[in-house]
Write an enzyme that holds these catalytic residues in place. Sequence first.
Site, PDB file in Angstrom:
ATOM      1  N   CYS A   1     -17.197  62.766-100.234  1.00  0.00           N
ATOM      2  CA  CYS A   1     -16.105  63.375 -99.296  1.00  0.00           C
ATOM      3  C   CYS A   1     -14.896  64.315 -99.946  1.00  0.00           C
ATOM      4  O   CYS A   1     -15.345  65.441-100.517  1.00  0.00           O
ATOM      5  CB  CYS A   1     -15.613  62.561 -98.722  1.00  0.00           C
ATOM      6  SG  CYS A   1     -14.705  62.926 -97.128  1.00  0.00           S
ATOM      7  N   HIS A   2     -13.810  63.828 -99.922  1.00  0.00           N
ATOM      8  CA  HIS A   2     -12.550  64.689-100.634  1.00  0.00           C
ATOM      9  C   HIS A   2     -12.645  64.285-102.292  1.00  0.00           C
ATOM     10  O   HIS A   2     -11.760  65.067-102.887  1.00  0.00           O
ATOM     11  CB  HIS A   2     -11.460  64.354 -99.909  1.00  0.00           C
ATOM     12  CG  HIS A   2     -11.187  64.941 -98.639  1.00  0.00           C
ATOM     13  ND1 HIS A   2     -11.881  64.672 -97.438  1.00  0.00           N
ATOM     14  CD2 HIS A   2     -10.621  66.171 -98.112  1.00  0.00           C
ATOM     15  CE1 HIS A   2     -11.711  65.284 -96.492  1.00  0.00           C
ATOM     16  NE2 HIS A   2     -10.869  66.239 -96.980  1.00  0.00           N
TER      17      HIS A   2
END
Length: 171
Positions: free
Chosen positions: A104-105
Amino acid sequence: MSKKIACVVTNMFEDSEYSEPAKVFEEAGHTVTTIEMEQGKTIKGKQGEVEVTIDESIDSVKPEDFDALFIPGGFSPDQLRADARFVTFAKSFMDEKKPVFAICHGPQLLISAKTLEGRHATGYKSIKVDMEYAGVTYLDKEVVVCGDQLVTSRTPEDIPAFNRESLRLLK
């Protein structure tokens, strides 16, 4: 053979992006050590479903003590990348060609470490442009493995593929 996995994480991590891979890694016989600014601190996921008590402070660990690095997503990686100690820690794993798992991030920390240029990777759609500016060939796929070292995925829906490829690299 059991591997030692460093997990850099702080408040507002994406709950399932920490808990599901950590569970799978431990079930496979590996050790996951959570690392934050403060040992013994309890942090919470952004969904409020998962609490984690931190095993070690960033000042008490060395990259050479671990076989792999795990970076869960959520808001955690963006906070950690503001601290040079975490950036240096992550950079060491990339430079030493140790397995790095970022979902994800999670790649935000690797962007700040300036370790993604020339690599193929993925991440959450909102960081696609940041990754491209960092020199990444961004692929919109559930999991991207680059150089049998870096495993990246986009969202919680990609966790099964992320776990599968991460476990493969730990063998």
